[in-house]
Design an enzyme around this catalytic site. Sequence first.
Site, PDB file in Angstrom:
ATOM      1  N   GLY A   1       0.834  -1.198   0.000  1.00  0.00           N
ATOM      2  CA  GLY A   1       0.000   0.000   0.000  1.00  0.00           C
ATOM      3  C   GLY A   1       0.865   1.242   0.000  1.00  0.00           C
ATOM      4  O   GLY A   1       2.072   1.167   0.253  1.00  0.00           O
TER       5      GLY A   1
ATOM      6  N   GLN B   1       2.717   9.963   2.272  1.00  0.00           N
ATOM      7  CA  GLN B   1       4.050   9.343   2.271  1.00  0.00           C
ATOM      8  C   GLN B   1       4.931   9.847   1.133  1.00  0.00           C
ATOM      9  O   GLN B   1       6.147   9.681   1.175  1.00  0.00           O
ATOM     10  CB  GLN B   1       3.936   7.806   2.150  1.00  0.00           C
ATOM     11  CG  GLN B   1       3.349   7.155   3.393  1.00  0.00           C
ATOM     12  CD  GLN B   1       3.301   5.653   3.252  1.00  0.00           C
ATOM     13  OE1 GLN B   1       2.387   5.125   2.634  1.00  0.00           O
ATOM     14  NE2 GLN B   1       4.287   4.966   3.792  1.00  0.00           N
TER      15      GLN B   1
ATOM     16  N   CYS C   1       6.083  -0.664   7.052  1.00  0.00           N
ATOM     17  CA  CYS C   1       5.652   0.618   6.501  1.00  0.00           C
ATOM     18  C   CYS C   1       6.816   1.181   5.696  1.00  0.00           C
ATOM     19  O   CYS C   1       7.952   1.178   6.171  1.00  0.00           O
ATOM     20  CB  CYS C   1       5.271   1.577   7.628  1.00  0.00           C
ATOM     21  SG  CYS C   1       4.725   3.196   7.013  1.00  0.00           S
ATOM     22  N   LEU C   2       6.531   1.648   4.496  1.00  0.00           N
ATOM     23  CA  LEU C   2       7.596   2.162   3.632  1.00  0.00           C
ATOM     24  C   LEU C   2       8.252   3.405   4.223  1.00  0.00           C
ATOM     25  O   LEU C   2       9.381   3.742   3.844  1.00  0.00           O
ATOM     26  CB  LEU C   2       7.042   2.455   2.231  1.00  0.00           C
ATOM     27  CG  LEU C   2       6.522   1.212   1.491  1.00  0.00           C
ATOM     28  CD1 LEU C   2       5.837   1.613   0.192  1.00  0.00           C
ATOM     29  CD2 LEU C   2       7.663   0.225   1.218  1.00  0.00           C
TER      30      LEU C   2
ATOM     31  N   HIS D   1      -4.225   0.744   8.061  1.00  0.00           N
ATOM     32  CA  HIS D   1      -2.870   1.331   8.067  1.00  0.00           C
ATOM     33  C   HIS D   1      -2.832   2.570   7.166  1.00  0.00           C
ATOM     34  O   HIS D   1      -2.323   3.630   7.564  1.00  0.00           O
ATOM     35  CB  HIS D   1      -1.883   0.255   7.589  1.00  0.00           C
ATOM     36  CG  HIS D   1      -0.460   0.701   7.459  1.00  0.00           C
ATOM     37  ND1 HIS D   1       0.566   0.182   8.224  1.00  0.00           N
ATOM     38  CD2 HIS D   1       0.121   1.605   6.632  1.00  0.00           C
ATOM     39  CE1 HIS D   1       1.697   0.778   7.869  1.00  0.00           C
ATOM     40  NE2 HIS D   1       1.469   1.639   6.903  1.00  0.00           N
TER      41      HIS D   1
ATOM     42  N   HIS E   1      -2.541   6.879   7.874  1.00  0.00           N
ATOM     43  CA  HIS E   1      -1.617   7.848   7.259  1.00  0.00           C
ATOM     44  C   HIS E   1      -2.346   9.153   6.909  1.00  0.00           C
ATOM     45  O   HIS E   1      -1.774  10.236   7.025  1.00  0.00           O
ATOM     46  CB  HIS E   1      -1.003   7.280   5.967  1.00  0.00           C
ATOM     47  CG  HIS E   1       0.210   6.420   6.181  1.00  0.00           C
ATOM     48  ND1 HIS E   1       1.369   6.886   6.779  1.00  0.00           N
ATOM     49  CD2 HIS E   1       0.470   5.130   5.848  1.00  0.00           C
ATOM     50  CE1 HIS E   1       2.268   5.916   6.799  1.00  0.00           C
ATOM     51  NE2 HIS E   1       1.757   4.827   6.243  1.00  0.00           N
TER      52      HIS E   1
HETATM   53  O1  GNR Z   1       4.203  -2.504   2.344  1.00  0.00           O
HETATM   54  C1  GNR Z   1       3.507  -2.491   3.357  1.00  0.00           C
HETATM   55  N1  GNR Z   1       3.230  -3.667   3.970  1.00  0.00           N
HETATM   56  C2  GNR Z   1       2.312  -3.801   4.993  1.00  0.00           C
HETATM   57  C3  GNR Z   1       2.296  -4.999   5.681  1.00  0.00           C
HETATM   58  C4  GNR Z   1       1.378  -5.202   6.675  1.00  0.00           C
HETATM   59  C5  GNR Z   1       0.497  -4.210   6.994  1.00  0.00           C
HETATM   60  C6  GNR Z   1       0.512  -3.000   6.350  1.00  0.00           C
HETATM   61  C7  GNR Z   1       1.410  -2.794   5.342  1.00  0.00           C
HETATM   62  S1  GNR Z   1       1.405  -1.294   4.473  1.00  0.00           S
HETATM   63  C8  GNR Z   1       3.037  -1.206   3.891  1.00  0.00           C
HETATM   64  C9  GNR Z   1       3.198  -0.067   2.904  1.00  0.00           C
HETATM   65  C10 GNR Z   1       2.962   1.250   3.593  1.00  0.00           C
HETATM   66  O2  GNR Z   1       3.771   1.814   4.272  1.00  0.00           O
HETATM   67  N2  GNR Z   1       1.794   1.795   3.443  1.00  0.00           N
HETATM   68  O3  GNR Z   1       1.502   2.949   4.057  1.00  0.00           O
HETATM   69 NI    NI Z   2       2.711   2.931   5.878  1.00  0.00          NI
END
Ligand code: GNR
Ligand code: NI
Length: 167
Positions: free
Chosen positions: A46, A51, A93-94, A135, A139
């Site tokens: 996602g 972001q 999370c990235l 999630h 953000h």
């Molecule tokens: O890449 C992502 N993997 C993920 C794994 C488990 C729960 C949520 C995520 S979201 C994350 C990408 C991201 O930072 N999205 O905001």
């Molecule tokens: Ni994230």
Amino acid sequence: MAVLTILHYPDPRLRERAEPVPEVTSEIRALVSDMAETMYAAPGVGLAAPQVGVSKRIFVIDIADEDEPSQLQVFINPEILHLDGSIVWKEGCLSFPDVAEEIRRAERVRVRAIGLEGQPFELEAEGLLAVAIQHEHDHLEGVLMVDKLSAIKRKLVGRKVAKAVRA
Ligand code: GNR
Ligand code: NI
């Protein structure tokens, strides 16, 4: 099309509440296309507009496995209508490179949003899709996964991100 730069914690832009999108214009569609390209390049399941430094209520999700065809889902002005159950998922999370932490969220979610053609839709999700929707929605509110952790873990995660970003 372009791969955008992903902001890392503790960038203050990750803490802003994102603005609603008044209309799905060609500029918005171009932004969504860049967000999708950025998410696939990362790779991530996602990506939310804040972001990449854009304070708009938009996120993209693709939970398809790498050996499956991609299934991009676009959420504009999403609203969480209902949450129930409870599930613990090891989230990444990235904006937190090298971090994976177990976080408790609702197991099921009902969401309303606008799609890329400007059409409203509703979706009921569970499992990883439900976790990802929560999630990404966080953000848009300036809420980050560390906010769900103990103060001790939060501090460790902050140091880990600083190290990963320096490396
Ligand atoms: O890449 C992502 N993997 C993920 C794994 C488990 C729960 C949520 C995520 S979201 C994350 C990408 C991201 O930072 N999205 O905001
Ligand atoms: Ni994230």
